[in-house]
Design an enzyme around this catalytic site. Structure first.
Site, mmCIF file in Angstrom:
data_model
loop_
_atom_site.group_PDB
_atom_site.id
_atom_site.type_symbol
_atom_site.label_atom_id
_atom_site.label_comp_id
_atom_site.label_asym_id
_atom_site.label_seq_id
_atom_site.Cartn_x
_atom_site.Cartn_y
_atom_site.Cartn_z
ATOM 1 N N LYS A 91 3.506 3.807 15.216
ATOM 2 C CA LYS A 91 2.931 2.844 14.258
ATOM 3 C C LYS A 91 2.206 3.533 13.102
ATOM 4 O O LYS A 91 2.457 3.229 11.937
ATOM 5 C CB LYS A 91 1.959 1.894 14.984
ATOM 6 C CG LYS A 91 2.584 1.093 16.107
ATOM 7 C CD LYS A 91 1.558 0.238 16.847
ATOM 8 C CE LYS A 91 0.425 1.004 17.487
ATOM 9 N NZ LYS A 91 0.823 1.971 18.532
ATOM 10 N N SER A 111 -1.896 -4.312 19.418
ATOM 11 C CA SER A 111 -1.837 -5.780 19.536
ATOM 12 C C SER A 111 -0.887 -6.219 20.657
ATOM 13 O O SER A 111 0.195 -6.736 20.398
ATOM 14 C CB SER A 111 -1.452 -6.429 18.203
ATOM 15 O OG SER A 111 -0.421 -5.762 17.511
ATOM 16 N N GLY A 158 3.149 -2.096 18.933
ATOM 17 C CA GLY A 158 3.886 -1.227 19.853
ATOM 18 C C GLY A 158 2.932 -0.377 20.673
ATOM 19 O O GLY A 158 1.724 -0.335 20.412
ATOM 20 N N SER A 183 1.042 2.890 22.396
ATOM 21 C CA SER A 183 0.422 4.095 21.849
ATOM 22 C C SER A 183 1.475 5.210 21.836
ATOM 23 O O SER A 183 2.165 5.426 22.836
ATOM 24 C CB SER A 183 -0.760 4.500 22.743
ATOM 25 O OG SER A 183 -1.362 5.663 22.237
HETATM 26 N N1 LIG Z 1 11.234 7.282 14.234
HETATM 27 C C1 LIG Z 1 9.945 7.619 14.407
HETATM 28 N N2 LIG Z 1 8.982 6.820 13.910
HETATM 29 C C2 LIG Z 1 7.675 7.132 14.083
HETATM 30 N N3 LIG Z 1 7.217 8.221 14.741
HETATM 31 C C3 LIG Z 1 8.139 9.056 15.252
HETATM 32 C C4 LIG Z 1 9.538 8.788 15.114
HETATM 33 N N4 LIG Z 1 10.215 9.782 15.722
HETATM 34 C C5 LIG Z 1 9.284 10.633 16.206
HETATM 35 N N5 LIG Z 1 8.026 10.210 15.931
HETATM 36 C C6 LIG Z 1 6.772 10.904 16.337
HETATM 37 O O1 LIG Z 1 6.092 10.098 17.292
HETATM 38 C C7 LIG Z 1 4.669 10.240 17.156
HETATM 39 C C8 LIG Z 1 4.072 8.850 16.955
HETATM 40 O O2 LIG Z 1 2.661 8.940 16.906
HETATM 41 P P1 LIG Z 1 1.760 7.834 16.199
HETATM 42 O O3 LIG Z 1 2.337 7.477 14.883
HETATM 43 O O4 LIG Z 1 0.352 8.346 16.215
HETATM 44 O O5 LIG Z 1 1.921 6.597 17.188
HETATM 45 P P2 LIG Z 1 1.013 5.287 17.315
HETATM 46 O O6 LIG Z 1 0.256 5.120 16.037
HETATM 47 O O7 LIG Z 1 2.004 4.186 17.566
HETATM 48 O O8 LIG Z 1 0.123 5.516 18.490
HETATM 49 C C9 LIG Z 1 4.430 11.166 15.984
HETATM 50 O O9 LIG Z 1 4.196 12.464 16.481
HETATM 51 C C10 LIG Z 1 5.759 11.086 15.203
HETATM 52 O O10 LIG Z 1 6.036 12.265 14.481
HETATM 53 MG MG LIG Z 2 -1.851 4.995 15.754
#
Ligand SMILES: Nc1ncnc2c1ncn2[C@@H]1O[C@H](COP(=O)(O)OP(=O)(O)O)[C@@H](O)[C@H]1O
Ligand SMILES: [Mg+2]
Length: 201
Positions: free
Chosen positions: A35, A103, A29, A31
């Site tokens: 994830k 990815s 997914g 950024s």
């Molecule tokens: N259902 C959800 N699942 C995952 N993250 C969520 C959700 N709702 C809100 N968020 C918020 O979105 C952000 C996602 O960040 P992150 O996990 O670092 O994303 P990625 O790793 O995909 O870049 C976090 O601040 C998280 O608290």
């Molecule tokens: Mg991340």
């Protein structure tokens, strides 16, 4: 020449030890889609349930194993190839591996699945670009807008949504807890944990 090292431990030995088969849960997914958040929460939850579980995070691996790679399409393909190799290596020895990695290319994800030799479940951690930009947990989107980062997925570099993921999680609509419940169900289907009876100990 590629030489396959023959492992003397049969797959069944790992299963018996850990109480479940190895498997790969692959989170893809944009950024900011969620994830890493879901991966770490899922890792803790499965650990508490008794799984031999490990989370492999794309950002973390870019600090060492993949530190030589950039963000061109070919480097992204290589990034996925290496993470898939580590995931496969561990899952073939019985671990439940959670991969969290942008990815962006369908072909690379399909190659990871085809080479895995264990149950492989692709999860699309799906939030709109708008939602991700508003969250901006690492401040990347703000820097992209100022021209500070090139080849950023979803903005200046393509993201190919998986056409048929095993699970679609719309994180802009679902809570983290609701997403984790669905992920746990997916894991329990792909790699069920055998409840050993006391006599077996
Ligand atoms: N259902 C959800 N699942 C995952 N993250 C969520 C959700 N709702 C809100 N968020 C918020 O979105 C952000 C996602 O960040 P992150 O996990 O670092 O994303 P990625 O790793 O995909 O870049 C976090 O601040 C998280 O608290
Ligand atoms: Mg991340």
């Amino acid at each position: 020449m590629y030489t396959r090292i023959m492992h003397e431990l049969p797959t069944k030995a790992h299963q018996t030890r850990y109480g479940h088969p190895g498997a790969i849960i692959w989170l893809t997914g944009l950024s900011g889609a969620g994830k890493s958040t879901l991966s770490l929460n899922l890792e803790r939850r499965l650990f508490e349930q008794g799984y031999f579980v490990t989370a492999l995070d794309g950002d973390e691996l870019r600090e060492d194993l993949n530190a030589d790679l950039g963000f061109s399409p070919s480097d992204r393909t290589e990034n996925v190839r290496r993470v898939a190799a580590v995931a496969r290596f561990m899952a073939n020895r019985g671990a439940l591996v959670i991969v969290s990695l942008i990815s962006p290319f369908e072909e690379d994800r399909q190659r990871a699945r085809a080479a895995s030799h264990v149950p492989f479940r692709l999860v699309h951690v799906d939030a709109s670009l708008d939602v991700c930009q508003r969250r901006d947990p690492k401040g990347f989107y703000a820097r992209v807008a100022k021209g500070g980062i090139q080849q950023f997925t979803g903005v200046t570099s393509p993201y190919e949504p998986p056409p048929s993921p095993d699970l679609l999680l719309k994180t802009g609509e679902l809570s983290i807890a609701a997403c984790i419940d669905r992920l746990v169900r997916l894991v329990e289907e792909a790699a069920p944990l055998e409840r050993r009876t006391p006599q077996e100990h």
